[in-house]
Structure formats: C-alpha cells, structure tokens
Design a protein around this motif. Structure first.
Motif, PDB file in Angstrom:
ATOM      1  N   UNK A 197      76.284  34.705  44.083  1.00 23.16           N
ATOM      2  CA  UNK A 197      76.512  35.873  43.409  1.00 23.16           C
ATOM      3  C   UNK A 197      77.115  35.403  42.162  1.00 23.16           C
ATOM      4  N   UNK A 198      77.647  34.306  42.291  1.00 22.76           N
ATOM      5  CA  UNK A 198      78.339  33.872  40.771  1.00 22.76           C
ATOM      6  C   UNK A 198      77.370  33.364  39.921  1.00 22.76           C
ATOM      7  N   UNK A 199      77.377  33.577  38.548  1.00 24.34           N
ATOM      8  CA  UNK A 199      76.468  33.442  37.729  1.00 24.34           C
ATOM      9  C   UNK A 199      76.577  31.832  37.126  1.00 24.34           C
ATOM     10  N   UNK A 200      76.384  31.007  38.117  1.00 26.80           N
ATOM     11  CA  UNK A 200      76.139  29.506  37.679  1.00 26.80           C
ATOM     12  C   UNK A 200      74.823  28.942  38.194  1.00 26.80           C
ATOM     13  N   UNK A 201      74.262  27.892  37.370  1.00 26.74           N
ATOM     14  CA  UNK A 201      73.086  27.372  37.536  1.00 26.74           C
ATOM     15  C   UNK A 201      73.150  25.863  37.206  1.00 26.74           C
ATOM     16  N   UNK A 202      72.053  25.088  37.553  1.00 30.26           N
ATOM     17  CA  UNK A 202      72.137  23.488  37.308  1.00 30.26           C
ATOM     18  C   UNK A 202      70.964  23.329  36.619  1.00 30.26           C
ATOM     19  N   UNK A 203      71.287  22.462  35.669  1.00 30.33           N
ATOM     20  CA  UNK A 203      70.157  21.908  34.733  1.00 30.33           C
ATOM     21  C   UNK A 203      69.897  20.495  35.254  1.00 30.33           C
ATOM     22  N   UNK A 204      68.518  20.207  35.635  1.00 28.33           N
ATOM     23  CA  UNK A 204      68.257  18.882  36.001  1.00 28.33           C
ATOM     24  C   UNK A 204      67.144  18.416  35.174  1.00 28.33           C
ATOM     25  N   UNK A 205      67.033  17.079  34.862  1.00 25.06           N
ATOM     26  CA  UNK A 205      66.135  16.327  34.125  1.00 25.06           C
ATOM     27  C   UNK A 205      65.495  15.112  34.668  1.00 25.06           C
ATOM     28  N   UNK A 206      64.085  15.231  34.799  1.00 22.56           N
ATOM     29  CA  UNK A 206      63.564  14.046  35.583  1.00 22.56           C
ATOM     30  C   UNK A 206      62.833  13.064  34.589  1.00 22.56           C
ATOM     31  N   UNK A 207      62.712  11.697  35.343  1.00 17.36           N
ATOM     32  CA  UNK A 207      61.605  10.902  34.530  1.00 17.36           C
ATOM     33  C   UNK A 207      62.121   9.934  33.530  1.00 17.36           C
ATOM     34  N   UNK A 208      63.426  10.040  33.122  1.00 15.94           N
ATOM     35  CA  UNK A 208      64.005   9.440  32.007  1.00 15.94           C
ATOM     36  C   UNK A 208      64.728   8.015  32.607  1.00 15.94           C
ATOM     37  N   UNK A 209      65.693   7.422  31.906  1.00 15.28           N
ATOM     38  CA  UNK A 209      65.863   7.813  30.457  1.00 15.28           C
ATOM     39  C   UNK A 209      64.700   7.620  29.340  1.00 15.28           C
ATOM     40  N   UNK A 210      64.410   8.150  28.249  1.00 15.22           N
ATOM     41  CA  UNK A 210      63.186   7.985  27.712  1.00 15.22           C
ATOM     42  C   UNK A 210      63.962   8.329  26.242  1.00 15.22           C
ATOM     43  N   UNK A 211      62.943   7.999  25.244  1.00 15.19           N
ATOM     44  CA  UNK A 211      63.168   8.518  24.039  1.00 15.19           C
ATOM     45  C   UNK A 211      63.650   9.571  23.431  1.00 15.19           C
ATOM     46  N   UNK A 212      63.378  10.677  24.229  1.00 19.11           N
ATOM     47  CA  UNK A 212      63.695  11.988  24.127  1.00 19.11           C
ATOM     48  C   UNK A 212      64.916  12.073  24.527  1.00 19.11           C
ATOM     49  N   UNK A 213      65.411  11.255  25.459  1.00 21.48           N
ATOM     50  CA  UNK A 213      66.851  11.686  26.276  1.00 21.48           C
ATOM     51  C   UNK A 213      67.909  11.942  25.190  1.00 21.48           C
ATOM     52  N   UNK A 214      67.796  11.205  24.153  1.00 22.29           N
ATOM     53  CA  UNK A 214      68.858  11.073  23.140  1.00 22.29           C
ATOM     54  C   UNK A 214      69.165  12.462  22.428  1.00 22.29           C
ATOM     55  N   UNK A 215      67.893  13.062  22.192  1.00 24.90           N
ATOM     56  CA  UNK A 215      67.863  14.604  21.805  1.00 24.90           C
ATOM     57  C   UNK A 215      68.411  15.597  22.723  1.00 24.90           C
ATOM     58  N   UNK A 216      67.950  15.190  23.853  1.00 25.97           N
ATOM     59  CA  UNK A 216      68.639  16.353  24.987  1.00 25.97           C
ATOM     60  C   UNK A 216      69.964  16.070  24.983  1.00 25.97           C
ATOM     61  N   UNK A 217      70.321  14.765  25.190  1.00 19.76           N
ATOM     62  CA  UNK A 217      71.979  14.578  25.036  1.00 19.76           C
ATOM     63  C   UNK A 217      72.758  15.226  23.970  1.00 19.76           C
ATOM     64  N   UNK A 218      72.099  15.095  22.838  1.00 18.61           N
ATOM     65  CA  UNK A 218      72.534  15.929  21.628  1.00 18.61           C
ATOM     66  C   UNK A 218      72.837  17.188  21.703  1.00 18.61           C
ATOM     67  N   UNK A 219      71.786  18.009  22.411  1.00 17.04           N
ATOM     68  CA  UNK A 219      71.678  19.509  22.352  1.00 17.04           C
ATOM     69  C   UNK A 219      72.852  19.883  23.708  1.00 17.04           C
ATOM     70  N   UNK A 220      72.755  19.212  24.683  1.00 18.95           N
ATOM     71  CA  UNK A 220      73.948  19.103  25.412  1.00 18.95           C
ATOM     72  C   UNK A 220      75.300  19.332  25.165  1.00 18.95           C
ATOM     73  N   UNK A 221      75.534  18.153  24.414  1.00 21.14           N
ATOM     74  CA  UNK A 221      76.825  18.069  23.802  1.00 21.14           C
ATOM     75  C   UNK A 221      77.154  19.219  22.868  1.00 21.14           C
ATOM     76  N   UNK A 222      76.153  19.666  21.911  1.00 23.63           N
ATOM     77  CA  UNK A 222      76.358  20.950  21.113  1.00 23.63           C
ATOM     78  C   UNK A 222      76.719  22.014  21.788  1.00 23.63           C
ATOM     79  N   UNK A 223      76.358  22.062  23.106  1.00 21.64           N
ATOM     80  CA  UNK A 223      76.622  23.434  23.779  1.00 21.64           C
ATOM     81  C   UNK A 223      77.717  23.069  24.726  1.00 21.64           C
ATOM     82  N   UNK A 224      78.127  22.044  24.784  1.00 19.14           N
ATOM     83  CA  UNK A 224      79.151  21.611  25.847  1.00 19.14           C
ATOM     84  C   UNK A 224      78.868  21.901  27.045  1.00 19.14           C
ATOM     85  N   UNK A 225      77.706  21.305  27.752  1.00 23.39           N
ATOM     86  CA  UNK A 225      76.906  21.681  28.845  1.00 23.39           C
ATOM     87  C   UNK A 225      76.908  20.235  29.662  1.00 23.39           C
ATOM     88  N   UNK A 226      77.091  20.372  30.813  1.00 20.82           N
ATOM     89  CA  UNK A 226      76.971  18.979  31.713  1.00 20.82           C
ATOM     90  C   UNK A 226      75.521  19.214  32.851  1.00 20.82           C
TER      91      UNK A 226
END
Length: 258
Positions: free
Chosen positions: A66-95
């Motif tokens: 009932x707690x508003x928690x959720x997990x984000x997972x990413x498959x198939x990397x590391x890939x050239x797009x991973x850097x953009x994903x990491x930049x976004x996650x850093x911007x939003x302070x998300x793990x």
C-alpha cells in the motif's frame, strides 16, 4: 512444490483414471487430446509469463503493498543509450536497477562502471542474451550466468545475487540452473514493451495505466524512444508522489553477496 510439477502430476493422474475407465467403458480419444492441449497451453503460458512462478520462484512485485513505492528496471545494457538514461536518473535523483548482458559489459566497461558509481543496482541478464536461451541445457545456462558474474566481479568486485532470464523465459533447465548458482530470479509486473512498440505514447500509456504500489517496471536502456518515455514516466511518478527505489529495497532482498 513448483506449479508445473503439480500440473504434471495432476495430468498423469487424470490419464491413469481415463486409461482405467477404458476397461469398463468407451473413452473417446479426443478427451486425451484435450487434456494434452490443456497441458501444452499451461506449459507455454508458464514459460513466457514470469509472474506465474510456474517453473521457478520469481520476484515480480511486492504483493499487497500500500506504500507508493515502485522499482524501475532496465534490461539489455550497457548500451550507448545508457548514458542518457543515467543522466535522466541523476537529474531526477532516482536509483534504478540495471540487468546487464555480459557481452555488453565487455563492449562498454566504462558505462558499466558509471552505472555502479552513480549508485544504481546491477543484476545478471546472462552473457549472450541468445534468442535460443530458452532451449539451452541447464549447464549452458549455468555457464552463461557464471561467466557474467565473474566478469562483473573482475570489474567491480561485486558478486551479484539477482538474475533476470532473457525475455523472461523460464523452464525446468533454467530453474535447475538458478538453483545450482543460488541466484534469485527477478521478474516484473509492468512490462513496457518498448522493444515492440514504436510509438512513445503507446508505451507511456501502457506503463502509466499499470502503475500501482509495489510494482516493478521493465524498460530497456537501448533506444531513444525509451529514454523519452522514461522522462515522461519520471515526471508522472513524481506528480503521483511515488518513491522510486531499487529492487533490493522494494523486495527487502540482498542484491549482492557480502
């Protein structure tokens, strides 16, 4: 007992009963055929839907949360797009949690190291991610898992406990392999299908409509459309006051060996 074993035992018991009945009355062959088709259908469904725990225990969400928690997972990397994903996650302070392919780690070692240095979790996603993974022997599955684990340990010192099978496929061979390697299988209950759909709106709406507490979202850090969907998703989750956590925190499980 695993679900597929229960189903097999049930089907065998029904066949024996039907066979016994043939000594006393006529049993049409279509009944045997129907039973076989039911077994085949359940086996196929169980193989491709990791949430069912049909062949092996898989952690695909935090049930009844009932707690508003959720997990984000990413498959198939590391890939050239991973850097953009990491930049976004850093911007939003998300793990988040990244299930990495051994070959991709070899091709992008610095990106892999950045995933870890940015504070994200890593998991094993096989070495080759072969299209034939579901047909591998248990020993070959063990080899794939072990090879990737050794590679990660050499690069980072980390011994991974989490394994996500390619395509989410499970079967008796994979079940036997993870039992031998003692890995915990991590699935998902919110599948974006971002490798199937081309339209970003379709992907985003699909994920948004399935959001609920305790969920595990599956995305891929391999395309620009997924990066675009991720940004919209992070904004939406923030507006809905969701906390985004790594899989180990959501499930209260150890991602790495001590």
């Amino acid at each position: 007992m695993l679900k597929h074993k229960k189903i097999v035992l049930f089907c065998v018991a029904v066949v024996l009963v039907l066979f016994t009945l043939t000594f006393f009355t006529a049993v049409h062959w279509t009944i045997f055929l129907l039973l076989f088709l039911v077994w085949l259908g359940l086996t196929a469904w169980g193989s491709f839907d990791i949430r069912l725990n049909y062949f092996t225990k898989a952690y695909s969400s935090k049930p009844n949360s009932t707690t508003k928690e959720i997990a984000l997972t990413f498959d198939d990397g590391p890939h050239e797009m991973t850097e953009k994903v990491l930049d976004l996650l850093k911007k939003f302070n998300v793990k988040a949690t990244f299930f990495c392919i051994g070959k991709q780690i070899e091709n992008n070692p610095e990106l892999f190291k950045r995933i870890i240095s940015d504070g994200h979790l890593i998991g094993n996603h096989s070495y080759s991610h072969s299209e034939n993974f579901g047909f591998f022997s248990s020993q070959k599955v063990v080899d794939e898992i072990t090879k990737t684990n050794k590679l990660v340990e050499q690069l980072s010192g980390i011994k991974m406990n989490f394994f996500r099978p390619p395509f989410g496929v499970t079967n008796p061979m994979i079940s036997k392999a993870v039992s031998e390697t003692k890995h915990l299988v991590v699935g998902w209950n919110i599948r974006s299908l971002d490798t199937v759909y081309e339209d970003e709106n379709t992907i985003f709406e699909r994920v948004k409509n399935k959001i609920k507490p305790g969920g595990i979202i599956l995305l891929h850090d391999t395309s620009q459309k997924s990066v675009n969907v991720l940004e919209r998703l992070l904004l939406f989750l923030k507006s809905e006051n969701y906390s985004i956590v790594a899989v180990d925190e959501l499930l209260n499980l150890s991602a790495y060996e001590n």
